[in-house]
Design a protein around this motif. Structure first.
Motif, PDB file in Angstrom:
ATOM      1  N   GLU A   1      54.560 -42.733 -36.651  1.00 25.53           N
ATOM      2  CA  GLU A   1      55.683 -43.535 -37.575  1.00 25.53           C
ATOM      3  C   GLU A   1      55.221 -42.900 -38.987  1.00 25.53           C
ATOM      4  N   THR A   2      53.832 -42.832 -39.373  1.00 25.49           N
ATOM      5  CA  THR A   2      53.409 -42.349 -40.602  1.00 25.49           C
ATOM      6  C   THR A   2      53.941 -40.948 -41.058  1.00 25.49           C
ATOM      7  N   ARG A   3      53.874 -40.279 -39.878  1.00 25.10           N
ATOM      8  CA  ARG A   3      54.393 -38.845 -40.108  1.00 25.10           C
ATOM      9  C   ARG A   3      55.985 -38.789 -40.520  1.00 25.10           C
ATOM     10  N   GLN A   4      56.583 -39.633 -39.931  1.00 19.47           N
ATOM     11  CA  GLN A   4      58.309 -39.747 -40.215  1.00 19.47           C
ATOM     12  C   GLN A   4      58.412 -40.292 -41.517  1.00 19.47           C
ATOM     13  N   ASP A   5      57.615 -41.349 -41.927  1.00 13.73           N
ATOM     14  CA  ASP A   5      57.785 -42.326 -43.228  1.00 13.73           C
ATOM     15  C   ASP A   5      57.497 -41.053 -44.292  1.00 13.73           C
ATOM     16  N   TYR A   6      56.497 -40.428 -43.991  1.00 15.93           N
ATOM     17  CA  TYR A   6      55.687 -39.539 -45.121  1.00 15.93           C
ATOM     18  C   TYR A   6      56.919 -38.284 -45.411  1.00 15.93           C
TER      19      TYR A   6
ATOM     20  N   GLU B   1      60.216 -38.486 -44.848  1.00  9.45           N
ATOM     21  CA  GLU B   1      61.316 -39.100 -45.379  1.00  9.45           C
ATOM     22  C   GLU B   1      61.058 -39.465 -46.930  1.00  9.45           C
ATOM     23  N   ALA B   2      60.019 -39.955 -47.103  1.00  9.62           N
ATOM     24  CA  ALA B   2      59.445 -40.121 -48.730  1.00  9.62           C
ATOM     25  C   ALA B   2      59.497 -38.830 -49.314  1.00  9.62           C
TER      26      ALA B   2
ATOM     27  N   GLN C   1      62.929 -37.908 -50.471  1.00  7.92           N
ATOM     28  CA  GLN C   1      63.526 -38.559 -51.458  1.00  7.92           C
ATOM     29  C   GLN C   1      63.034 -37.972 -52.910  1.00  7.92           C
TER      30      GLN C   1
ATOM     31  N   ARG D   1      49.579 -43.786 -44.715  1.00  6.59           N
ATOM     32  CA  ARG D   1      50.314 -44.815 -45.318  1.00  6.59           C
ATOM     33  C   ARG D   1      50.144 -45.398 -46.857  1.00  6.59           C
TER      34      ARG D   1
ATOM     35  N   ILE E   1      51.917 -43.005 -48.764  1.00  2.00           N
ATOM     36  CA  ILE E   1      53.573 -43.169 -48.787  1.00  2.00           C
ATOM     37  C   ILE E   1      54.031 -44.369 -49.693  1.00  2.00           C
TER      38      ILE E   1
ATOM     39  N   GLN F   1      56.429 -44.180 -52.996  1.00  2.00           N
ATOM     40  CA  GLN F   1      57.445 -44.916 -53.154  1.00  2.00           C
ATOM     41  C   GLN F   1      57.272 -45.475 -54.396  1.00  2.00           C
TER      42      GLN F   1
END
Length: 190
Positions: A24-29, A31-32, A35, A172, A175, A179
């Protein structure tokens, strides 16, 4: 997260929850990172803050250090007092991502002035996160018997499983920082 077992190996539940946090943190990172515009990659959101390039380099350096130090313990006798670390999983999951207080990165994981290019940041991150995931998938190694003491006394000694949770939650934390940086770039007057 009820992950407490007294076995030195990860239970199926512990493994699944740890892998879920790491993925989950891999994917969120990733994606961030996507951006961040090219023009903002090497720009700090404020004086004294890290640029996204520096943050990305710190993430790689920190996770590599955690995994390198942890795997170095595998060549040594396991910690006879490893059971003293049991029960810290919730603390790691709750406290590590908190951004109420600024944390000072130890010297070995401080980024260079220029940071990494986006492409190199993603490549190096994927390489080290792959190593982290491989450790979490290892059901034969008694990860909890191998311990390292965190440089912050409030955290203290963590076992191998807890260090994997730390890696996920440290990411996290960054991340959230990324953000915040993106919000500052989009709304500089806010």
């Amino acid at each position: 997260m009820s992950m407490l077992t007294t076995s030195p190996k990860l239970s199926r539940e512990e493994q699944e929850q740890t892998l879920a946090l790491l993925n989950e943190t891999r994917q969120d990172y990733l994606e961030a990172l996507n951006q961040v515009s090219d023009q903002d990659w090497n720009r700090a959101p404020r004086e004294g803050a890290w640029t996204p390039a520096q943050l990305a380099q710190h993430v790689v350096l920190a996770e590599r250090r955690v995994i390198d130090l942890l795997t170095a313990t595998f060549d040594k006798p396991s910690d006879a007092e490893w059971e003293e670390t049991l029960g810290k999983e919730g603390m790691v999951i709750r406290l590590i991502p908190m951004r109420r207080r600024k944390a000072e990165a130890p010297e070995p994981v401080r980024p260079q002035e220029t940071g990494l290019s986006r492409q190199e940041a993603v490549r190096q991150f994927e390489e080290i996160r792959g190593r982290t995931l491989a450790l979490a998938k290892d059901t034969e190694r008694p990860l909890k018997q191998y311990t390292r003491t965190h440089p912050l006394p409030a955290i203290g000694k963590l076992n191998g499983h807890q260090w994997l949770l730390f890696a996920a939650q440290h990411l996290r934390r960054h991340i959230l920082q990324l953000q915040e940086t993106l919000t500052t770039f989009r709304n500089p007057a806010a």
